[in-house]
Design an enzyme around this catalytic site. Structure first.
Site, mmCIF file in Angstrom:
data_model
loop_
_atom_site.group_PDB
_atom_site.id
_atom_site.type_symbol
_atom_site.label_atom_id
_atom_site.label_comp_id
_atom_site.label_asym_id
_atom_site.label_seq_id
_atom_site.Cartn_x
_atom_site.Cartn_y
_atom_site.Cartn_z
ATOM 1 N N TYR A 129 2.201 -1.237 -7.855
ATOM 2 C CA TYR A 129 0.909 -1.137 -6.347
ATOM 3 C C TYR A 129 2.381 -1.756 -5.648
ATOM 4 O O TYR A 129 3.276 -1.826 -5.171
ATOM 5 C CB TYR A 129 0.944 -2.759 -6.797
ATOM 6 N N LYS A 157 -1.833 2.125 -7.421
ATOM 7 C CA LYS A 157 -3.012 1.271 -6.396
ATOM 8 C C LYS A 157 -1.626 1.526 -5.008
ATOM 9 O O LYS A 157 -0.755 1.255 -5.363
ATOM 10 C CB LYS A 157 -2.888 -0.387 -6.218
#
Length: 288
Positions: A129, A157
Site C-alpha cells: 500500500y 494499492k
C-alpha cells in the site's frame, strides 16, 4: 475491492450486525473482494481483538463469494506481524501493508527490512500500500520492485496522485503484480493503462455501476466513460473535502440507507454546512 467502514454507535461500540449488512451489500453490488480495517475502517482506532472480530464477521458475511483481506499497517513490524497472524488464523486471503507508518522517512534498507520481517514471520500474501499522505513515505517504482524481491507481494494499492508514477509502475510491474488504484479520479485512466482493479473510496455510492468501472475504463472513451469519470471525481472531492475522514464517507453511506454508524472519537460525525454540502453533491449526481 472496497475498504468497508466500521459502524460504531455514539458510545464507540462496534455494531457487528450492521457491519455484516454492509459487507453483504457490497458483495451484492459486485465487489470482487472486501478490505477490512483499511483507512475507511478507522484502523487506527481498532484494538487487535476488534480487528479480528471484524475480519471474522466479514469472512462469514462474504460467505466464500469473494476474498477478504485485512489491513496490517503499523509503525513497527512486530505490530504488523500480530495483525498478519490474525489474518492467517482467520483465513484471510492477504494483508494490506504500508511501509512503517508514522516513521515519515526510511532508507531502502529500512523499507526492505520492514517488509522482510513480516514476510519471514508469516505465510500470507501481501498487498503493498503506497499512500504518502497516510504513511508519510512515498514508494518509488524502484522501491516497489525491491520489496517484491524480499516479500510475497501479489498486488499494490497505489494511492499517489501522480499519473507519471502510475504509468511507470504499471509499465514496469503490471505483469508481475496486480496494480490497484486508490484515488477515484484515476480509476478509469488506470484501467486503460492496464491496472487490474481498485481499492478506493466512493465507487460503491454509484451502486452496481461500481462493478463495471474497470470495463468502462478499458473501453474506448464515450459518454458513459465521461459521466462515470466526472461522478467519481466529484464524489472524491466532496468526500475528501468536508469533515474529518471518514466522517463524510460514513455520512454518505447513511444517506443512501446503509448502516455506517458514526466515527469513533476523536473524529466527529458530519453535521451542519458540511453535511448540507455532501447532500447537495449526492443529489446533483442522482445518488440521492
Amino acid at each position: 475491492m472496497p475498504a468497508v467502514v466500521t459502524p460504531f454507535d455514539s458510545e464507540g461500540k462496534i455494531q457487528l450486525n450492521d457491519y455484516s449488512k454492509l459487507v453483504k451489500w457490497l458483495v451484492s453490488i459486485g465487489a470482487d473482494g472486501i478490505c477490512v480495517a483499511g483507512d475507511n475502517g478507522e484502523s487506527w482506532a481498532l484494538t487487535p481483538d476488534e480487528r479480528q472480530k471484524l475480519l471474522e464477521a466479514a469472512i462469514e458475511a462474504a460467505d466464500g463469494k469473494v476474498p477478504v483481506i485485512l489491513g496490517a499497517s503499523a509503525p513497527t513490524a512486530a505490530q504488523s506481524i500480530k495483525y498478519a497472524k490474525i489474518a492467517e488464523g482467520c483465513g484471510a486471503a492477504a494483508i494490506l501493508l504500508m511501509p512503517q507508518t508514522y516513521v515519515l522517512k526510511a532508507t531502502r534498507a529500512e523499507l526492505l527490512g520492514h517488509f522482510k520481517r513480516i514476510a519471514d514471520a508469516t505465510d500470507i500474501p501481501i498487498v503493498a500500500y503506497n499512500s504518502p499522505r497516510r504513511a508519510g513515505i512515498s514508494l518509488s517504482v524502484d522501491d516497489v520492485e525491491a520489496i517484491c524481491e524480499v516479500a510475497p507481494v501479489i498486488a499494490i494499492k497505489e494511492s499517489t496522485r501522480d499519473i507519471h508514477h502510475l504509468t511507470h509502475l504499471i509499465r514496469r510491474l503490471g505483469e508481475r503484480i496486480s496494480v490497484m488504484t486508490g484515488p477515484s479520479p484515476f480509476l478509469l485512466v488506470a484501467a486503460a493503462l492496464g491496472a487490474k482493479g481498485f481499492i478506493a473510496t466512493g465507487p460503491e455510492l454509484l451502486g452496481p455501476v461500481a462493478a463495471r468501472i474497470m470495463d468502462i475504463g478499458r473501453a474506448a472513451p464515450d459518454e458513459e466513460y465521461r459521466r462515470v469519470h466526472n461522478a467519481l471525481t466529484i464524489l472524491y472531492e466532496v468526500l475528501m473535502g468536508v469533515g474529518t475522514w471518514p466522517a463524510s464517507f460514513k455520512a454518505a453511506l447513511n444517506l443512501i440507507g446503509q448502516p455506517a454508524g458514526v466515527p469513533r472519537e476523536p473524529v466527529a460525525p458530519l453535521t451542519g454546512a458540511d453535511l448540507d454540502k455532501l447532500k447537495a453533491a449526492l443529489t446533483d449526481l442522482s445518488v440521492l
